[in-house]
Design an enzyme around this catalytic site. Structure first.
Site, PDB file in Angstrom:
ATOM      1  N   HIS A 101     -30.764 -48.131 106.362  1.00 22.24           N
ATOM      2  CA  HIS A 101     -31.840 -48.150 104.938  1.00 22.24           C
ATOM      3  C   HIS A 101     -32.259 -49.317 106.196  1.00 22.24           C
ATOM      4  O   HIS A 101     -32.157 -49.979 106.437  1.00 22.24           O
ATOM      5  CB  HIS A 101     -31.316 -48.718 104.025  1.00 22.24           C
ATOM      6  CG  HIS A 101     -30.651 -48.125 103.375  1.00 22.24           C
ATOM      7  ND1 HIS A 101     -29.254 -47.868 102.638  1.00 22.24           N
ATOM      8  CD2 HIS A 101     -30.963 -46.928 102.082  1.00 22.24           C
ATOM      9  CE1 HIS A 101     -28.941 -47.241 101.762  1.00 22.24           C
ATOM     10  NE2 HIS A 101     -29.892 -46.542 101.579  1.00 22.24           N
ATOM     11  N   ASP A 104     -31.277 -52.746 104.478  1.00 19.63           N
ATOM     12  CA  ASP A 104     -30.329 -53.163 105.575  1.00 19.63           C
ATOM     13  C   ASP A 104     -30.168 -54.144 106.970  1.00 19.63           C
ATOM     14  O   ASP A 104     -28.845 -54.630 106.808  1.00 19.63           O
ATOM     15  CB  ASP A 104     -28.726 -51.633 105.970  1.00 19.63           C
ATOM     16  CG  ASP A 104     -28.869 -50.601 104.588  1.00 19.63           C
ATOM     17  OD1 ASP A 104     -28.866 -50.853 103.214  1.00 19.63           O
ATOM     18  OD2 ASP A 104     -28.257 -49.903 105.204  1.00 19.63           O
TER      19      ASP A 104
HETATM   20  C1  XLS Z   1     -26.323 -44.401  96.375  1.00 20.21           C
HETATM   21  C2  XLS Z   1     -26.870 -43.332  97.752  1.00 20.21           C
HETATM   22  C3  XLS Z   1     -27.148 -43.654  98.008  1.00 20.21           C
HETATM   23  C4  XLS Z   1     -27.753 -43.269  99.784  1.00 20.21           C
HETATM   24  C5  XLS Z   1     -28.630 -44.076 100.763  1.00 20.21           C
HETATM   25  O1  XLS Z   1     -25.581 -43.593  95.243  1.00 20.21           O
HETATM   26  O2  XLS Z   1     -25.165 -42.559  97.521  1.00 20.21           O
HETATM   27  O3  XLS Z   1     -26.286 -45.322  99.375  1.00 20.21           O
HETATM   28  O4  XLS Z   1     -27.037 -42.007 100.307  1.00 20.21           O
HETATM   29  O5  XLS Z   1     -29.898 -43.864  99.393  1.00 20.21           O
END
Ligand code: XLS
Ligand code: NI
Ligand code: NI
Length: 443
Positions: A101, A104
């Site tokens: 992200h 992140d």
């Molecule tokens: C959350 C999601 C997230 C997505 C990315 O439950 O799995 O991690 O994969 O935003």
């Protein structure tokens, strides 16, 4: 910077008999299965959020993870050190790809302009590290759920300025993903849903979400981004009901808004569990629509009700997933992203390796077992045989839309129509076990 993971040099394939916890027993990247090296079938990716940013806190307790490479600040230098530790991890764990992200890898700053500038600096460093290591970006995404402005959703926020901010953030995250050569870009609707229908206009929310996606489709072509756009279904958590509930719901939404074919699905195992579906169900629903794009390979505890994001260590589950992947001809832009975190008690850096190794070995086993099931052919032959009556003249005409009630009534009215052939589920389960557990997949 001293090495972040000095306890391991490189995880390599040592075969099923190996007792070395830092080795693969099944994942042999260059070994060819069904005409393709394992690494190209599986397209493994480590996610940045859980691997580098999850301190393993939970709603009741503070973080436990030991991360000596991270000073806990938002300083640029710390972002770069963290990235270096991540690339060391990818290299040592033999993982070819990653996902992230925007927030992140670089912190949220006072304004979007400042956040973008910070993200660009860190992304530049990523580009250098990718160049030097040959590691690739599976997909990028924007975090549209952590900041308080997104408390009521992003693309479905009741506040138009929040919606605009989300669009602007996605615009830049897509641009950075494109710059880093990403194969895809993900939309997980973190808070695109509601806690109560007293304060939400559901049809209006859905229309807004479709507008955001259509603008992303337009921006993709303006950018010249050739990767895929994926939606990641999830039924609940953090909100009570999320609009991207499951594969079928998302496909209906895409069809309604003219987005089918432009956006495909990134399906996560633990989200399937939360929707009370098998992962195999979710994958097959997407595959039937030609929309199986990518997979977030984790697993949950079915009786728990939380998105526990465990490493996918279940060999049978991995086999079922790989059966569908092979049946669709394999990934193109997608792959297996470990959207998984350690248990809070697994706090040592070593445990990051053990989680990934266990998941990679499970999927390598699953790949071999799925290929063995295809080669064996008994289960698909039984399926074909069960439907064989449809292959005759009558069945064909019904399937092609050429039959009517009157005609079908004539066909059966004087016959004693009995039961169909036995489903033989138990025999098929036994055959499945024989091939997967007793057969060549075990070797
Ligand atoms: C959350 C999601 C997230 C997505 C990315 O439950 O799995 O991690 O994969 O935003
Ligand atoms: Ni996910
Ligand atoms: Ni998830």
């Amino acid at each position: 910077m001293p090495a972040a993971f000095p306890f391991v040099e490189r995880v390599r394939f040592e075969g099923p008999e190996s007792r070395n916890p830092f080795s693969f027993r099944h994942y042999d990247p260059d070994a060819v299965v069904d005409g393709k090296p394992m690494r190209d079938h599986l397209r493994f990716a480590a996610c940045y959020w859980h691997t580098m940013r999850n301190g393993l806190g939970d709603p009741f307790g503070m973080p436990t993870a030991l991360m000596p490479w991270d000073d806990g600040t938002d300083a640029l230098s710390n972002c770069l050190h963290r990235a270096d530790a991540f690339f060391e991890f990818l290299e040592k764990c033999s993982i070819d790809r990653f996902c992230f992200h925007d927030r992140d890898i670089a912190p949220e700053m006072g304004t979007l302009r400042e956040s973008n500038a910070m993200l660009d600096r860190v992304a530049e460093h990523f580009a250098q590290r990718m160049q030097a290591s040959g590691k690739k970006l599976l997909w990028g995404t924007a975090c549209l759920f952590a900041h308080p402005r997104y408390m009521a959703g992003a693309g479905t926020s009741p506040d138009v300025r929040v919606f605009a901010h989300a669009c602007a953030q996605v615009k830049h995250a897509m641009e950075v993903t494109h710059r880093l050569g990403g194969d895809g870009y993900v939309f997980w609707g973190g808070r695109e849903g509601y806690s109560s229908l007293l304060n939400r206009d559901m049809p209006r929310d859905l229309g807004h979400m479709a507008r955001l996606l259509q603008m992303a489709v337009d921006w993709k072509s303006e950018l010249g981004f050739r990767g895929a756009l994926f939606i990641e279904p999830k039924p609940r958590e953090p909100s009570v009901h999320q609009y991207d509930f499951d594969s079928a719901t998302v496909l209906g939404f895409l069809r309604e808004h003219g987005l089918i074919g432009k956006v495909t699905l990134n399906i996560e195992t633990n989200h399937a569990t939360l929707a009370a579906h098998d992962m195999e169900h979710e994958l097959r629903v997407a595959a039937a629509a030609g929309a199986l794009g990518s997979i977030d390979a984790n697993m949950g505890t079915p009786n728990c009700g939380w998105d526990t994001d465990q490493y996918p260590t279940d060999y049978a589950l991995a086999t079922r997933v790989m059966e569908v992947v092979l049946a669709t001809g394999g990934f193109t832009n997608g792959g297996l992203n470990f959207d998984a975190k350690r248990r809070r008690e697994s706090w040592r850096p070593e445990d990051l390796f053990h989680g990934h190794i266990a998941g990679m070995d499970a999927f390598a086993f699953g790949l071999k077992a799925a290929a063995a099931l295809r080669a064996d052919g008994r289960i698909s032959a039984a399926l074909r045989a069960r439907y064989s009556s449809w292959d005759g003249d009558l069945g064909r005409r019904i399937e092609q839309g050429g039959a009517s009630f009157n005609e079908l009534e004539r066909a059966v009215i004087d016959e004693q129509v009995g039961p169909p052939a036995s489903g033989a589920q138990e025999r098929l389960e036994d055959t499945w076990n024989a091939v997967v557990w007793d057969g060549r997949a075990r070797r």
